[in-house]
Design a protein around this motif. Structure first.
Motif, short mmCIF file in Angstrom:
data_model
loop_
_atom_site.label_atom_id
_atom_site.label_comp_id
_atom_site.label_asym_id
_atom_site.label_seq_id
_atom_site.Cartn_x
_atom_site.Cartn_y
_atom_site.Cartn_z
N LEU A 42 -1.86 -28.81 34.68
CA LEU A 42 -0.43 -28.49 34.67
C LEU A 42 -0.16 -27.18 33.93
CD1 LEU A 42 1.26 -31.99 34.22
CD2 LEU A 42 0.61 -30.80 36.31
N SER A 43 -0.93 -26.93 32.84
CA SER A 43 -0.74 -25.67 32.11
C SER A 43 -1.10 -24.49 33.00
CB SER A 43 -1.63 -25.64 30.86
OG SER A 43 -1.34 -26.73 30.04
N LYS A 44 -2.14 -24.68 33.81
CA LYS A 44 -2.61 -23.58 34.66
C LYS A 44 -1.67 -23.35 35.85
CE LYS A 44 -6.63 -22.37 37.38
NZ LYS A 44 -7.54 -23.15 38.19
N LEU A 45 -1.28 -24.45 36.50
CA LEU A 45 -0.54 -24.30 37.77
C LEU A 45 0.98 -24.32 37.60
CD1 LEU A 45 -2.74 -26.60 40.04
CD2 LEU A 45 -2.84 -24.11 39.86
N GLY A 46 1.47 -25.08 36.62
CA GLY A 46 2.92 -25.15 36.41
C GLY A 46 3.65 -25.98 37.45
N LYS A 47 4.92 -26.21 37.18
CA LYS A 47 5.68 -27.11 38.06
C LYS A 47 5.96 -26.53 39.44
CE LYS A 47 10.15 -25.80 36.18
NZ LYS A 47 11.24 -26.12 35.30
N GLU A 48 5.84 -25.20 39.59
CA GLU A 48 6.06 -24.61 40.91
C GLU A 48 4.98 -25.05 41.89
OE1 GLU A 48 6.12 -22.80 38.04
OE2 GLU A 48 8.33 -22.83 38.02
N LYS A 49 3.75 -25.20 41.35
CA LYS A 49 2.62 -25.56 42.25
C LYS A 49 2.34 -27.05 42.26
CE LYS A 49 0.24 -21.37 43.08
NZ LYS A 49 -0.49 -20.39 42.30
N VAL A 50 2.86 -27.77 41.26
CA VAL A 50 2.59 -29.22 41.22
C VAL A 50 3.91 -29.97 41.39
CG1 VAL A 50 1.54 -31.11 39.91
CG2 VAL A 50 0.64 -28.80 39.65
N PRO A 51 4.19 -30.43 42.62
CA PRO A 51 5.50 -31.06 42.86
C PRO A 51 5.59 -32.46 42.25
CG PRO A 51 4.15 -31.16 44.84
CD PRO A 51 3.38 -30.33 43.85
N VAL A 52 4.44 -33.09 42.04
CA VAL A 52 4.41 -34.45 41.50
C VAL A 52 2.98 -34.76 41.05
CG1 VAL A 52 3.88 -35.57 43.72
CG2 VAL A 52 5.14 -36.84 42.02
N CYS A 53 2.87 -35.64 40.06
CA CYS A 53 1.55 -36.15 39.68
C CYS A 53 1.61 -37.66 39.90
CB CYS A 53 1.28 -35.83 38.23
SG CYS A 53 -0.07 -36.77 37.53
N MET A 54 0.49 -38.26 40.34
CA MET A 54 0.50 -39.70 40.65
C MET A 54 -0.54 -40.46 39.85
SD MET A 54 0.87 -39.86 44.74
CE MET A 54 1.72 -41.41 44.90
N THR A 55 -0.33 -41.76 39.74
CA THR A 55 -1.38 -42.65 39.26
C THR A 55 -1.41 -43.86 40.18
OG1 THR A 55 -1.15 -41.95 36.95
CG2 THR A 55 -2.20 -44.06 37.33
N THR A 56 -2.61 -44.20 40.66
CA THR A 56 -2.76 -45.35 41.54
C THR A 56 -3.10 -46.58 40.69
OG1 THR A 56 -3.72 -43.82 43.14
CG2 THR A 56 -3.93 -46.15 43.64
N ILE A 57 -2.24 -47.61 40.76
CA ILE A 57 -2.49 -48.84 39.99
C ILE A 57 -2.61 -50.02 40.95
CG2 ILE A 57 -1.41 -48.00 37.87
CD1 ILE A 57 1.14 -49.49 38.64
N THR A 58 -3.69 -50.77 40.84
CA THR A 58 -4.96 -50.42 40.25
C THR A 58 -5.65 -49.34 41.10
OG1 THR A 58 -6.02 -52.18 41.55
CG2 THR A 58 -5.31 -52.78 39.35
N ASN A 59 -6.70 -48.75 40.56
CA ASN A 59 -7.32 -47.62 41.24
C ASN A 59 -8.29 -48.12 42.31
OD1 ASN A 59 -8.06 -45.01 41.86
ND2 ASN A 59 -9.53 -44.86 40.17
N ASN A 60 -7.79 -48.28 43.53
CA ASN A 60 -8.56 -48.85 44.63
C ASN A 60 -9.84 -48.06 44.90
OD1 ASN A 60 -9.39 -50.21 46.89
ND2 ASN A 60 -7.67 -49.62 48.17
N THR A 61 -9.69 -46.74 45.09
CA THR A 61 -10.85 -45.90 45.43
C THR A 61 -11.92 -45.96 44.34
OG1 THR A 61 -9.31 -44.47 46.60
CG2 THR A 61 -11.48 -43.55 46.13
N GLY A 62 -11.48 -46.15 43.10
CA GLY A 62 -12.46 -46.21 42.00
C GLY A 62 -12.93 -47.63 41.71
N GLY A 63 -12.71 -48.57 42.61
CA GLY A 63 -13.24 -49.93 42.42
C GLY A 63 -12.19 -50.95 41.98
N GLY A 64 -10.92 -50.69 42.26
CA GLY A 64 -9.86 -51.65 41.89
C GLY A 64 -9.70 -51.75 40.38
N GLN A 65 -10.00 -50.64 39.68
CA GLN A 65 -9.99 -50.63 38.22
C GLN A 65 -8.58 -50.38 37.68
OE1 GLN A 65 -12.76 -51.37 36.40
NE2 GLN A 65 -13.81 -51.75 38.34
N PRO A 66 -8.22 -51.06 36.60
CA PRO A 66 -6.87 -50.92 36.06
C PRO A 66 -6.65 -49.63 35.27
CG PRO A 66 -8.12 -52.50 34.76
CD PRO A 66 -9.01 -52.10 35.90
N VAL A 67 -5.38 -49.36 35.03
CA VAL A 67 -4.95 -48.21 34.24
C VAL A 67 -4.15 -48.78 33.07
CG1 VAL A 67 -3.59 -46.07 34.29
CG2 VAL A 67 -4.76 -46.85 36.38
#
Ligand code: F0G
Length: 457
Positions: A167-192
Motif C-alpha cells: 500500500l505504501s508503494k502503490l497507494g490508494k489510486e492503484k489499490v481500489p480494495v484489499c480483501m481477506t478470504t475467511i476461511t482461506n480456502n485456497t490455502g487449505g481452509g485455514q482461519p484468519v
C-alpha cells in the motif's frame, strides 16, 4: 467432552450406491480420467465440494414454503436483507445467485489495468474476475500458510508487513480494495484471526483503501477464533462475527457455504454511492435488486441458514467432524495438510505418490485412484489446476500437489468418512500401483474442469 454430537437428528435420507469396480474403471475411461465428467449418481461419497451440497434443516424447508415470489419488494427479500445486515452490520445488501456473481459485480466496477487487489489468497473465481477486468490479484498470505506440515493456529492470516509495503508503494489510486478470504480456502481452509483482520483493516484505512471480506465461511472462521484466540474465548459466535465485519467496508459471499443453502450470495457495502453503481449492473446481470437471481423461497431458506450457522453447537459438530476425518486419515497412514481446516481435508499427493513427477499429475492420479478404489470424488488442487507450460516449452508445476476432500454440511456421517479414510489408507499402502497421467485434450482456460487424460503406460 470427547464427543460433540450434532445438535440435530436425521429426518430424511437420500440413497447412494457403490458401483462395482469394473463399472468404476469403465466410467473413468469414458470420462477421460476426469472426475468432473462422472455422473454424480455413480459416486458413493462425493467430497468434490462443500458448496451448495449441504442439507437444509426442517426450519429451512418450512421457510421455503413461505417464499414470497413477488417480483419487487417481496417479503422474502426483507427477511434476507435483514439477515445479512444482522451479520455484517452493513446497510446496503445486493443479492446474487452465487459468490462469483457478487465478485463480478464488484470487480466490473473497481478492477482495471494497472490496479492491484491484495488478499491473503484469492479464490479462483475471485482471481478470475479481477483478472478478467484487467486488474492484478495479489496473494500475500503469511509464509507459514504455505508450509504444508507446519502447525500454526491462523495459517490464513494476511502478511500485514507486506500489505503495508504494497500500500505504501502503490497507494490508494492503484489499490481500489484489499480483501481477506475467511476461511482461506485456497490455502487449505485455514482461519484468519480477529487480530489479523483488525490489523489489516487499520493498515488499509491508514492508506485510505477500503477493506473487504470474502466471507463464504464466516461462521467457521468465527468458531476457530473463539477456540484459538485467547482474547475472544468468552465472546459468542455472533459477537465474533460482528467484530470481524466491523473491520470491513464491504463483503462478497457465496452463501452456498455458510448460508447452509444450495444457492445464493450477496455483496454487502457501507458505501451507498458504490452500492448504487453496482445496483444498475445487478439489474442487468442477475435480476431486480430485491431478488438478484434468487427465488423468494431461496431467500427464505438463506435467511434461516445464515442464523442457524452461528449456533456454536452446530459449528462444534461441523468442524469437529472435519478434524476427526483428518485424524482417521492419519491413523490410516495418509499424509495430510495440517492443521486440518474448517471445511475440508487436503491430502498430500506428492507424499503419497512420490514416484509420480509433477508433470505427470500426482494429485490427479490420487483423485482417479480414490474413485477407482472406492467411488469417492475429491478435487485435484495441483499441477492439473495450476501447472503451466511456459513459452519455452518447459513445465511450471503448482506450488503443492493436493487433493481436497471437502465435507458437505450435515450430509455424511463419520461412518462415511471412516470409509473414505480406509480407502485412502489402502491407496497409500499400494501406492506403487498408481502411475501418472498425460493430458490428451484441454480447453484454453480452467482446464481441470473438462480436460481429458490417459494413464502413462
Ligand atoms: N470465494 C471462496 C472463498 C470460495 O470458496 C468460493 C467457492 C467462491 C468465492 C465462489 O463462490 O461458487 O458460489 O460462485 N468455492 C467452491 C469450492 C466452488 O468448491 O470451494 P460460488
Amino acid at each position: 467432552m470427547k464427543n460433540s454430537p450434532e445438535p440435530y437428528r436425521i429426518k430424511m435420507v437420500e440413497s447412494i450406491s457403490l458401483p462395482e469396480k469394473e463399472e468404476r474403471t469403465a466410467l473413468l475411461r469414458e470420462a477421460g480420467y476426469n472426475v468432473f465428467r462422472i455422473p454424480a449418481e455413480k459416486i458413493f461419497v462425493d467430497l468434490l465440494t462443500d458448496s451448495g451440497t449441504g442439507a437444509m434443516s426442517d426450519t429451512q424447508w418450512g421457510a421455503l414454503m413461505q417464499g414470497d415470489e413477488s417480483y419487487a419488494q417481496a417479503r422474502s427479500w426483507f427477511h434476507y436483507r435483514d439477515a445479512v445486515r444482522e451479520i455484517t452490520g452493513m446497510e446496503h445488501v445486493l443479492p446474487t445467485h452465487q459468490g462469483r456473481a457478487a465478485e463480478n459485480l464488484l470487480f466490473a466496477e473497481i478492477s482495471s489495468p494497472g490496479r492491484v487487489i491484495p488478499s491473503n489468497n484469492h479464490f479462483d473465481t475471485t482471481r478470475a474476475n479481477i483478472e478478467f477486468f484487467g486488474g492484478e490479484a495479489l496473494d500475500i498470505v503469511i509464509p507459514e500458510g504455505k508450509d504444508i506440515h507446519l502447525n500454526h493456529p491462523f495459517k490464513g492470516n494476511i502478511d500485514v508487513v507486506r500489505l503495508d509495503e504494497v500500500l505504501s508503494k502503490l497507494g490508494k489510486e492503484k489499490v481500489p480494495v484489499c480483501m481477506t478470504t475467511i476461511t482461506n480456502n485456497t490455502g487449505g481452509g485455514q482461519p484468519v484471526s480477529l487480530e489479523n483482520i483488525r490489523r489489516a483493516s487499520e493498515i488499509c484505512h491508514a492508506h485510505g483503501v477500503p477493506y473487504f471480506l470474502d466471507c463464504c465461511r464466516f461462521a467457521e472462521n468465527a468458531y476457530f477464533i473463539k477456540k484459538r484466540e485467547k482474547a475472544c474465548s468468552d465472546m459468542s459466535i455472533h459477537e465474533i462475527v460482528r467484530a470481524m465485519f466491523a473491520c470491513a467496508d464491504g463483503a462478497t459471499m457465496s452463501a452456498k457455504k455458510d448460508g447452509l443453502a444450495n444457492i445464493g450470495g450477496f455483496v454487502a457495502l457501507r458505501d451507498g454511492t458504490l452500492a448504487e453503481k453496482l445496483k444498475s449492473m445487478l439489474i442487468l446481470k442477475e435480476g431486480f435488486p430485491t431478488y438478484g437471481g434468487l427465488a423468494g423461497r431461496d431467500l427464505e431458506a438463506l435467511s434461516v441458514g445464515l442464523r442457524e450457522v452461528q449456533d456454536e453447537r452446530y459449528l462444534e459438530a461441523r468442524v469437529g467432524q472435519v478434524v476427526r476425518f483428518g485424524e482417521a486419515l492419519k491413523a490410516h497412514g495418509v499424509p495430510i495438510l495440517e492443521p486440518v481446516g474448517g471445511h475440508a481435508v487436503y491430502l498430500d499427493a506428492s507424499g503419497i505418490l512420490p514416484h509420480v513427477q509433477p508433470e505427470a499429475f500426482p494429485a490427479q492420479s490420487l483423485t482417479v485412484a480414490l474413485y477407482e478404489e472406492g467411488a469417492i470424488r475429491g478435487v485435484e488442487i495441483g499441477s492439473l489446476m495450476f501447472g503451466r507450460t511456459m513459452p519455452d516449452g518447459s513445465f511450471k508445476p503448482a506450488e503443492m500437489e493436493l487433493v481436497r476432500l471437502a465435507v458437505p454440511r450435515r450430509v455424511y456421517t463419520d461412518n462415511h468418512l471412516g470409509y473414505v479414510a480406509e480407502i485412502a489408507g489402502k491407496i497409500v499402502a499400494e501406492s506403487e500401483k498408481f502411475g501418472g497421467y498425460r493430458i490428451v485434450e484441454e480447453p484454453p482456460f480452467l482446464r481441470h474442469f473438462t480436460a481429458k487424460m490417459e494413464p502413462i503406460a
